[in-house]
Design an enzyme around this catalytic site. Structure first.
Site, PDB file in Angstrom:
ATOM      1  CE1 TYR A   1      21.731  83.695  56.838  1.00  0.00           C
ATOM      2  CE2 TYR A   1      23.094  85.489  56.059  1.00  0.00           C
ATOM      3  CZ  TYR A   1      22.559  84.765  57.099  1.00  0.00           C
ATOM      4  OH  TYR A   1      22.831  85.114  58.392  1.00  0.00           O
TER       5      TYR A   1
ATOM      6  N   GLY B   1      23.362  73.470  63.939  1.00  0.00           N
ATOM      7  CA  GLY B   1      21.994  73.731  63.506  1.00  0.00           C
ATOM      8  C   GLY B   1      21.249  74.746  64.362  1.00  0.00           C
TER       9      GLY B   1
END
Length: 168
Positions: A134, A98
């Site tokens: 993305y 993350g």
């Protein structure tokens, strides 16, 4: 792995030696090991000198930088001020924790705080994992969606154009 020791912060000029190493790691990952032409001195001048040409966030595990996001502001005559994310890189042993998403989100927060209209970046076409990620967050691929093509004029061709000695 434990993320509790990872600190995300603004980079400072003392970080530039490590940032240059991370830039080279990114270039190696992108299969362009001879791409980077800058050094820590250049980064210190351009990012922490009189005229700040970029900003940078880093992720640190103690004194060791493990990731960075380098960005700058640009201007669109259609939309006003924008943020351009030049690099987002996490060292391999710190991926899938993350950290990259956190850095990306913090750059996006800068864009929102500065009332920017968009956050732009490029991603190599072969990097399908990143492209899919993305897109999963709502990003669009301008090449496929709007047929925008990225061009570059550099090196001898740039100088030839300025000096009106280009061959065309």
């Amino acid at each position: 792995m434990d993320n509790s020791k990872i600190i995300i912060r603004e980079a400072n000029k003392e970080d530039c030696d490590q940032i240059v190493k991370l830039i080279q790691e990114l270039a190696d990952f992108e299969k362009m090991p001879n791409g980077p032409k800058i050094d820590a001195k250049t980064l210190r001048r351009d990012g922490f000198g009189e005229e700040k040409m970029f900003r940078c966030l880093v992720a640190a595990d103690g004194d060791n930088l493990v990731a960075y996001a380098l960005y700058f502001f640009n201007y669109s005559t259609w939309e006003g001020v924008n943020v351009y994310l030049e690099d987002l890189y996490v060292t391999p042993t710190y991926r899938h924790r993350g950290i990259g998403t956190t850095l990306w989100r913090k750059v996006a927060q800068v864009a929102v705080d500065r009332k920017c209209n968009r956050l732009d970046w490029v991603c190599l076409g072969w990097n399908k994992q990143s492209i899919d990620f993305y897109k999963s967050k709502g990003s669009i691929n301008l090449t496929s969606q709007e047929d925008w093509n990225l061009f570059r004029l550099s090196g001898d061709n740039l100088r030839a154009f300025v000096n009106n000695t280009d061959k065309k």
